[in-house]
Design an enzyme around this catalytic site. Sequence first.
Site, short mmCIF file in Angstrom:
data_model
loop_
_atom_site.label_atom_id
_atom_site.label_comp_id
_atom_site.label_asym_id
_atom_site.label_seq_id
_atom_site.Cartn_x
_atom_site.Cartn_y
_atom_site.Cartn_z
N VAL A 159 -2.06 -3.08 -14.78
CA VAL A 159 -2.89 -3.56 -13.68
C VAL A 159 -3.50 -4.91 -14.04
CG1 VAL A 159 -4.90 -3.08 -12.22
CG2 VAL A 159 -3.45 -1.19 -13.03
N ASP A 174 -2.59 -1.65 -18.93
CA ASP A 174 -2.36 -0.47 -18.10
C ASP A 174 -1.47 -0.76 -16.90
OD1 ASP A 174 -4.12 -2.13 -16.83
OD2 ASP A 174 -5.57 -0.59 -16.27
N ASP A 180 -1.47 -8.57 -17.26
CA ASP A 180 -2.07 -7.25 -17.42
C ASP A 180 -3.11 -7.20 -18.55
OD1 ASP A 180 -2.60 -4.57 -17.98
OD2 ASP A 180 -0.52 -4.04 -18.41
N HIS A 226 -2.81 -4.58 0.24
CA HIS A 226 -3.53 -4.78 1.50
C HIS A 226 -4.02 -3.44 2.05
CE1 HIS A 226 -4.95 -6.67 5.05
NE2 HIS A 226 -4.13 -6.00 5.84
N ASP A 254 -7.28 -8.64 -19.04
CA ASP A 254 -8.54 -7.96 -18.74
C ASP A 254 -8.99 -7.05 -19.88
OD1 ASP A 254 -6.91 -5.64 -18.51
OD2 ASP A 254 -6.58 -6.05 -16.39
N ASP A 271 -3.91 -8.37 -2.86
CA ASP A 271 -3.56 -8.32 -1.44
C ASP A 271 -2.47 -9.36 -1.14
OD1 ASP A 271 -3.55 -8.60 1.46
OD2 ASP A 271 -5.51 -7.60 1.46
N SER A 279 -8.70 -4.79 7.44
CA SER A 279 -7.75 -5.76 8.00
C SER A 279 -8.27 -6.26 9.36
CB SER A 279 -6.36 -5.14 8.10
OG SER A 279 -5.39 -6.13 8.33
CA CA Z 1 -4.88 -4.53 -17.25
#
Ligand code: CA
Length: 585
Positions: A275, A273, A266, A495, A269, A449, A199
């Site tokens: 994410v 999961d 999600d 962040h 990709d 972020d 940062s």
């Molecule tokens: Ca994912």
Amino acid sequence: MASSGLLWALFATSALAQSLADVCTVDYVVDHLPSDDDFNGLVFDSSSVTANPVYNASANGQNNFVSATGLNYCNVTFSYSHAGRSNDTFNLWYYLPTPSSFQNRFLATGGGGESINSGASGLAQGIINGAVAGLTDGGFGGFNNEVTDVILLVNGTLNYEALYSFGYKGIHEMTIVGKQLAKNFYNTSSIYSYYFGCSEGGREGWSQVQRYATQFDGAVIGAPAIRQAYQQVNHLSSGVIETQMNYFPPPCELERILNDTIAFCDPLDGKTDGVVSRTDLCRLQFNANMSIGSSYYCAASGGMGGGMGGGPTKRQFGGSTPAQNGTVTAEGAAVAQSIVNGLFDSEGRQIYMSYQPSATFSDAQTNYNDTSDEWYVTADGIAVTWINMFLDEVSSSELSLNNVTADTLRGWILEGLQKYSGTMQTVWPDLEEFHEAGGKVLTYHGESDYSIPTISSVIYQNAVRQTLYPNMSYNEGMDKINEWYRLFLVPGAGHCGPSDTQPNGPWPLTTLETLIQWVEDDVKPVTLNGTVTEGSEEGDSQQICAFPLRPHWAGNDSSVTCIYPDEAALDTWYPDLNSIPLPVY
Ligand code: CA
């Protein structure tokens, strides 16, 4: 290296053979301080020296390094001043490893927010790695003081010494003094030198690499708050968008849009999961309008979001709010999508970019007026500090958003560019000398972020690429720059840390060790090692891809592969910032 080994043996009667108690005394430190002749203009105060041996200490690495125990070091502080200047005191704080653990390394550490240091806890990372580690108070009157405590002498009079110290000089002086102290203390002539910060601490790292080509052999730089003329003002973009659209979404409505974003993006990709590891694909394929009609409910204090993923999600924001119950409106979706799209001026030109879709809408948080039963937005935080203290030079925490438009923000950005290009902007793109000296940069940025746009790190790396390799294609130049300056976007991370809203994402905890291996053993980090720090996959390790390669999974049980993104996805990282009539480095 037989010859250096022989030399080493000849000099082995030095500090390395001594105990911590032998060397960790005020007298020993005073005898081994740098001299006033070592650095032009620095005057050391030997009467200020403190030195205390510390045994068997433990260190909490938080999000920066792996926690450790059994640390032995010398805890040293002293001060210096600048010749010819009155009332000038800079305090320095160093940890020095017990002699038998010293590995000829120095580690400089930086701060965060408006601070030039992160406290002594960060120095332990140096001890873990056999390094003398240091921090400075920047001359701000004490280790706990921030630049904002001293940046105004009085209203209308900026403290330029404090500005330049915070901008780059404070860390620089702490580093050159610390390196010399390490050489004197252990009687050695050469050491490796490193930097670590995130940062504002990341900005401080770049401030050094951009100016002092040989000061560091390597730097770990996380989510740097560079391009401050844009970055600080940009924190107001969400509130100004809400004001201009005259819609102030309840936090729970934005939380539902966020949860829908994460749920939709999600699997893009390849791995479901929770994410969003491909926010570029998310930007191309998700639109907040897809959330219109989604129901949300948040209890009066804390509670569950209504994410499409179905699992419990934590509240985005703290603070007490009334119960919120409704469905996502067209207005709420429009506000959310405008925020994700970034800030545009009244002529339709893009001023700056926003956070990636899947980042929490932190800057957009509204407040509740229980008298009028309405949500409203105020300006607060670091943007207000910047505009009041740094631009207007008045000490005030008040800033009205009445009549503030995107064009107003543009004006503030231009003002900051004129005033702070030589200090806080920190985007000098010519790193040729650093590269020629063999320097390495390991930089990372949370892909979600919510405080510093992830794109910010991408376009700075691109500016350096264009500066150093102007005649090469994008791919050739990126290959070249990745030999010494690598950028890792951390899937799901917020962040300078992992994100509660995407808990299965990895977080890198061994960045300094990785950098040391790169510098000293020439082990290039093809991928960056990350560890899942919370959630159902806690403890798992995951590899993080170096930009421009992007993560892809062939299925939920496969490991990541780093692939070259298609053109449309790659283009999302390079918005056409055509409003401000200057290159955006
Ligand atoms: Ca994912």
